[in-house]
Design an enzyme around this catalytic site. Sequence first.
Site, PDB file in Angstrom:
ATOM      1  N   SER A  74      -0.273  39.008 -13.399  1.00 39.77           N
ATOM      2  CA  SER A  74      -0.582  37.842 -12.582  1.00 39.77           C
ATOM      3  C   SER A  74       0.566  36.831 -12.640  1.00 39.77           C
ATOM      4  O   SER A  74       1.674  37.139 -12.244  1.00 39.77           O
ATOM      5  CB  SER A  74      -1.937  37.268 -13.021  1.00 39.77           C
ATOM      6  OG  SER A  74      -2.443  36.387 -12.062  1.00 39.77           O
ATOM      7  N   ASP A 137      -8.617  43.135  -5.312  1.00 39.69           N
ATOM      8  CA  ASP A 137      -8.300  41.990  -6.171  1.00 39.69           C
ATOM      9  C   ASP A 137      -8.907  40.736  -5.538  1.00 39.69           C
ATOM     10  O   ASP A 137      -8.584  40.396  -4.398  1.00 39.69           O
ATOM     11  CB  ASP A 137      -6.782  41.841  -6.300  1.00 39.69           C
ATOM     12  CG  ASP A 137      -6.386  40.821  -7.363  1.00 39.69           C
ATOM     13  OD1 ASP A 137      -6.947  39.715  -7.379  1.00 39.69           O
ATOM     14  OD2 ASP A 137      -5.488  41.147  -8.158  1.00 39.69           O
ATOM     15  N   HIS A 164      -8.643  42.377 -10.435  1.00 36.96           N
ATOM     16  CA  HIS A 164      -7.445  41.690 -10.930  1.00 36.96           C
ATOM     17  C   HIS A 164      -7.004  42.250 -12.290  1.00 36.96           C
ATOM     18  O   HIS A 164      -6.354  41.571 -13.069  1.00 36.96           O
ATOM     19  CB  HIS A 164      -7.714  40.189 -11.009  1.00 36.96           C
ATOM     20  CG  HIS A 164      -6.472  39.354 -11.093  1.00 36.96           C
ATOM     21  ND1 HIS A 164      -5.431  39.449 -10.192  1.00 36.96           N
ATOM     22  CD2 HIS A 164      -6.093  38.413 -12.008  1.00 36.96           C
ATOM     23  CE1 HIS A 164      -4.473  38.594 -10.536  1.00 36.96           C
ATOM     24  NE2 HIS A 164      -4.852  37.961 -11.632  1.00 36.96           N
TER      25      HIS A 164
END
Length: 184
Positions: A74, A137, A164
């Site tokens: 991320s 996601d 995610h």
Amino acid sequence: MSPTKAVIVPGNGAGNVEQCNWYGWANKQLNKTPDMTCLLKNMPDPVTARESIWLPFMEKELQCDEDTVIIGHSSGAAAAMRYAETHKVFAIVLVGAYTSDLGDENERESGYFNRPWQWEKIKGNCRHIVQFGSTDDPFLPWGEQQAVADGLGSQLHKYTDRGHFQNTHFPELIRVIHKIKETD
């Protein structure tokens, strides 16, 4: 020559990284790999994840260098990409990577998205670029993830059911790191 170190750079807001997502599990698995050390540390400025704080930490504290595989999740993926624009590293493994601030004020404040990505510099500074993304996601539209793959020509592992990547185990990641280690 194969990499001797892996560094896990978490996403923002991860709290205690040892207990968050797959980070602690992957750290233990990679530290069992012969001739490889893995580092996982709580990052400074963990909520906003400012580039101006994270990149110097990656250089000075985590000592990311030409023998390092940076595993970024991320905002950690954004940090890995920006780091590789100006530093030679062995590889970057991007999990849930994206290209814009997504209209989010906190992402805007991080500083990663205020200029164009230097795809060619990143490619020139990395021997391997691997990317994990999932079409479901909830935070990152697929177009953002695909734009990273297109820009970097990454080895893309595309899923439809991983969200995610906030699961507690991530065996595919370990296999990829081992493969990188074996092929060089």
